[in-house]
Design an enzyme around this catalytic site. Structure first.
Site, PDB file in Angstrom:
ATOM      1  N   SER A 153      42.173   2.208  30.250  1.00 24.74           N
ATOM      2  CA  SER A 153      40.800   2.006  30.392  1.00 24.74           C
ATOM      3  C   SER A 153      39.752   2.910  30.013  1.00 24.74           C
ATOM      4  O   SER A 153      40.412   4.300  29.958  1.00 24.74           O
ATOM      5  CB  SER A 153      40.734   2.246  32.321  1.00 24.74           C
ATOM      6  OG  SER A 153      39.381   2.154  32.536  1.00 24.74           O
ATOM      7  N   TYR A 166      42.210   6.493  39.585  1.00 25.02           N
ATOM      8  CA  TYR A 166      42.361   5.750  38.285  1.00 25.02           C
ATOM      9  C   TYR A 166      42.454   6.280  37.152  1.00 25.02           C
ATOM     10  O   TYR A 166      43.323   5.815  36.149  1.00 25.02           O
ATOM     11  CB  TYR A 166      41.142   4.771  38.519  1.00 25.02           C
ATOM     12  CG  TYR A 166      41.260   3.440  37.809  1.00 25.02           C
ATOM     13  CD1 TYR A 166      41.909   2.314  38.060  1.00 25.02           C
ATOM     14  CD2 TYR A 166      40.313   3.468  36.647  1.00 25.02           C
ATOM     15  CE1 TYR A 166      41.567   1.158  37.301  1.00 25.02           C
ATOM     16  CE2 TYR A 166      40.144   2.153  35.856  1.00 25.02           C
ATOM     17  CZ  TYR A 166      40.972   1.173  36.351  1.00 25.02           C
ATOM     18  OH  TYR A 166      40.906   0.089  35.300  1.00 25.02           O
ATOM     19  N   LYS A 170      45.261   5.888  34.200  1.00 28.89           N
ATOM     20  CA  LYS A 170      44.951   5.241  33.055  1.00 28.89           C
ATOM     21  C   LYS A 170      45.199   6.091  31.851  1.00 28.89           C
ATOM     22  O   LYS A 170      45.792   5.666  30.790  1.00 28.89           O
ATOM     23  CB  LYS A 170      43.756   4.672  33.146  1.00 28.89           C
ATOM     24  CG  LYS A 170      43.374   3.625  34.009  1.00 28.89           C
ATOM     25  CD  LYS A 170      44.474   2.334  33.739  1.00 28.89           C
ATOM     26  CE  LYS A 170      43.930   1.128  34.529  1.00 28.89           C
ATOM     27  NZ  LYS A 170      45.030   0.140  34.396  1.00 28.89           N
TER      28      LYS A 170
HETATM   29  P1  NAD Z   1      42.026  -8.211  38.803  1.00 30.39           P
HETATM   30  O1  NAD Z   1      41.776  -7.672  40.060  1.00 30.39           O
HETATM   31  O2  NAD Z   1      41.309  -9.644  38.456  1.00 30.39           O
HETATM   32  O3  NAD Z   1      43.325  -8.378  38.336  1.00 30.39           O
HETATM   33  C1  NAD Z   1      44.416  -7.602  38.854  1.00 30.39           C
HETATM   34  C2  NAD Z   1      45.545  -8.392  39.387  1.00 30.39           C
HETATM   35  O4  NAD Z   1      46.671  -7.554  39.598  1.00 30.39           O
HETATM   36  C3  NAD Z   1      45.264  -9.161  40.681  1.00 30.39           C
HETATM   37  O5  NAD Z   1      45.487 -10.373  40.364  1.00 30.39           O
HETATM   38  C4  NAD Z   1      46.188  -8.413  41.584  1.00 30.39           C
HETATM   39  O6  NAD Z   1      46.626  -9.286  42.889  1.00 30.39           O
HETATM   40  C5  NAD Z   1      47.458  -7.874  40.765  1.00 30.39           C
HETATM   41  N1  NAD Z   1      47.990  -6.755  41.400  1.00 30.39           N
HETATM   42  C6  NAD Z   1      47.679  -5.899  41.949  1.00 30.39           C
HETATM   43  N2  NAD Z   1      48.491  -4.962  42.468  1.00 30.39           N
HETATM   44  C7  NAD Z   1      49.746  -5.357  42.116  1.00 30.39           C
HETATM   45  C8  NAD Z   1      50.979  -5.297  42.314  1.00 30.39           C
HETATM   46  N3  NAD Z   1      51.430  -4.201  42.951  1.00 30.39           N
HETATM   47  N4  NAD Z   1      51.913  -5.986  41.672  1.00 30.39           N
HETATM   48  C9  NAD Z   1      51.636  -7.194  41.201  1.00 30.39           C
HETATM   49  N5  NAD Z   1      50.448  -7.415  41.075  1.00 30.39           N
HETATM   50  C10 NAD Z   1      49.517  -6.656  41.441  1.00 30.39           C
HETATM   51  O7  NAD Z   1      41.391  -7.364  37.664  1.00 30.39           O
HETATM   52  P2  NAD Z   1      41.270  -7.035  36.162  1.00 30.39           P
HETATM   53  O8  NAD Z   1      39.879  -6.664  35.948  1.00 30.39           O
HETATM   54  O9  NAD Z   1      41.764  -8.309  35.635  1.00 30.39           O
HETATM   55  O10 NAD Z   1      42.383  -6.031  35.901  1.00 30.39           O
HETATM   56  C11 NAD Z   1      43.512  -6.139  35.197  1.00 30.39           C
HETATM   57  C12 NAD Z   1      43.880  -4.875  34.526  1.00 30.39           C
HETATM   58  O11 NAD Z   1      42.986  -4.420  33.473  1.00 30.39           O
HETATM   59  C13 NAD Z   1      44.090  -3.757  35.687  1.00 30.39           C
HETATM   60  O12 NAD Z   1      45.154  -2.746  35.297  1.00 30.39           O
HETATM   61  C14 NAD Z   1      42.731  -2.815  35.309  1.00 30.39           C
HETATM   62  O13 NAD Z   1      42.554  -1.659  35.993  1.00 30.39           O
HETATM   63  C15 NAD Z   1      42.402  -3.011  33.954  1.00 30.39           C
HETATM   64  N6  NAD Z   1      41.065  -2.847  33.422  1.00 30.39           N
HETATM   65  C16 NAD Z   1      40.260  -3.716  33.616  1.00 30.39           C
HETATM   66  C17 NAD Z   1      38.804  -3.540  33.050  1.00 30.39           C
HETATM   67  C18 NAD Z   1      37.811  -4.678  33.436  1.00 30.39           C
HETATM   68  O14 NAD Z   1      36.512  -4.223  32.849  1.00 30.39           O
HETATM   69  N7  NAD Z   1      37.894  -5.777  34.229  1.00 30.39           N
HETATM   70  C19 NAD Z   1      38.336  -2.238  32.687  1.00 30.39           C
HETATM   71  C20 NAD Z   1      39.429  -1.335  32.424  1.00 30.39           C
HETATM   72  C21 NAD Z   1      40.681  -1.890  32.891  1.00 30.39           C
END
Ligand code: NAD
Length: 300
Positions: A153, A166, A170
């Site tokens: 991230s 976090y 990351k």
């Molecule tokens: P999201 O909450 O929509 O998706 C995350 C998913 O992970 C959820 O469906 C959740 O149920 C699942 N999850 C959580 N804990 C779990 C576990 N222990 N075992 C299995 N599944 C689990 O969020 P997102 O934005 O799609 O995030 C996806 C990834 O991208 C994450 O790692 C997040 O940190 C990273 N990220 C997202 C952004 C952004 O702008 N959306 C930015 C930087 C990093």
């Protein structure tokens, strides 16, 4: 040029019940990959469990003519990670691609962050990526093929208020990715990391609402899909991606200061500008290369 296909490949996408992971799973399946759709199904902070979200994504993939299987296990436990990889082996006979994507948030200013809030976030993002990759590693080595994408991230690479847990996880994934790339090189295992920006339930109250339409998850998945394709030759790299923009992120070192073998505190003070110089910056491929300038100084 022909479109990129994943026929014959088996992909595991963790946290694929919502957001980015869901999009990665849909895209890979639509291009011929067989996909394990893993999702624990808890809320944004990781509380609860529900097999529904993973199953819904599988149903959608099948409706579109693709192949997928749901897995509701927890990436943060060794048994859960083993079961996720075993689902791929039992259903599709192998595993080729791992997208470590599952994630939760427990944001707090550092002053108020508890050890439990720190550990919970490390457990899912960092330990979960380790555990799932570890469960698959022997299979990838044995078959002489693997593609791993870890989800870092911008908050980890550059820091973000309220996210000490976090951002630690990351940035940890960057070191993890670079080491897997080096250990996997002779087995044709490529490991890379992404630092995405997208409008999901994780970010909907953090990103400016005006950009919601432009920050679709579909603007992140193309990078992930490219990195896990057979034709990708790069490994150990980190890319930021979102909203139609994509760029490589470098861990780089300045020219530094070092004329002597002994360094005093006054040397540091008197050469502070040179020590802080970023001109030129060098990007090293591994710690052996990074030791180069020091070895040169020690032997000159
Ligand atoms: P999201 O909450 O929509 O998706 C995350 C998913 O992970 C959820 O469906 C959740 O149920 C699942 N999850 C959580 N804990 C779990 C576990 N222990 N075992 C299995 N599944 C689990 O969020 P997102 O934005 O799609 O995030 C996806 C990834 O991208 C994450 O790692 C997040 O940190 C990273 N990220 C997202 C952004 C952004 O702008 N959306 C930015 C930087 C990093």
């Amino acid at each position: 040029m022909a479109e990129l296909r994943y026929d014959g490949r088996v992909a595991v996408v963790t946290g694929a019940g919502h957001g980015l992971g869901r999009q990665h799973a849909l895209e890979l399946a639509s291009r011929g990959a067989k996909v394990v759709v893993n999702d624990l199904g808890g809320d944004r902070s990781g509380v609860g469990a529900d097999a529904g979200p993973a199953q819904q994504v599988v149903d959608e993939i099948k409706k579109n003519g693709g192949e997928a299987v749901a897995n509701p296990d927890n990436v943060a436990t060794p048994e859960g990670a083993q079961a996720i990889v075993q689902t791929a082996l039992d259903t599709f006979g192998k595993v080729d691609i791992i997208v470590n994507n599952a994630g939760i948030l427990r944001d707090k200013s550092f002053k108020n962050m508890t050890p439990e809030e720190f550990d919970a976030v490390i457990a899912v993002h960092l330990r979960g990526s380790f555990l799932v990759s570890s469960a698959a590693w022997a299979h990838l080595r044995e078959q002489g093929y693997g593609r791993i994408v870890n989800t870092s991230s911008p908050a980890g690479l550059f820091g973000n208020f309220g996210q000490a847990n976090y951002s630690t996880a990351k940035m940890g994934l960057v070191g993890f990715t670079k080491t897997l790339a080096q250990e996997g090189a002779k087995y044709n295992i490529k490991a890379n990391a992404i630092a995405p920006v997208a409008w999901t339930r994780m970010t909907e109250d953090l990103l400016p609402a005006d950009f919601a339409d432009k920050l679709g998850v579909d603007q992140v998945t193309p990078l992930v899909a490219f990195l896990v394709h057979d034709t990708n030759e790069d490994s150990g790299e980190v890319y930021t991606v979102g909203g139609g923009r994509i760029a490589k992120i470098f861990v780089a070192e300045g020219p530094g200061y070092g004329q002597k073998t002994t360094l005093s505190v006054e040397d540091v003070r008197d050469n502070w500008a040179e020590i802080n110089s970023g001109d030129p910056l060098t990007v090293f491929k591994n710690v052996g290369e990074q030791m180069g300038p020091l070895i040169k100084q020690l032997t000159s």
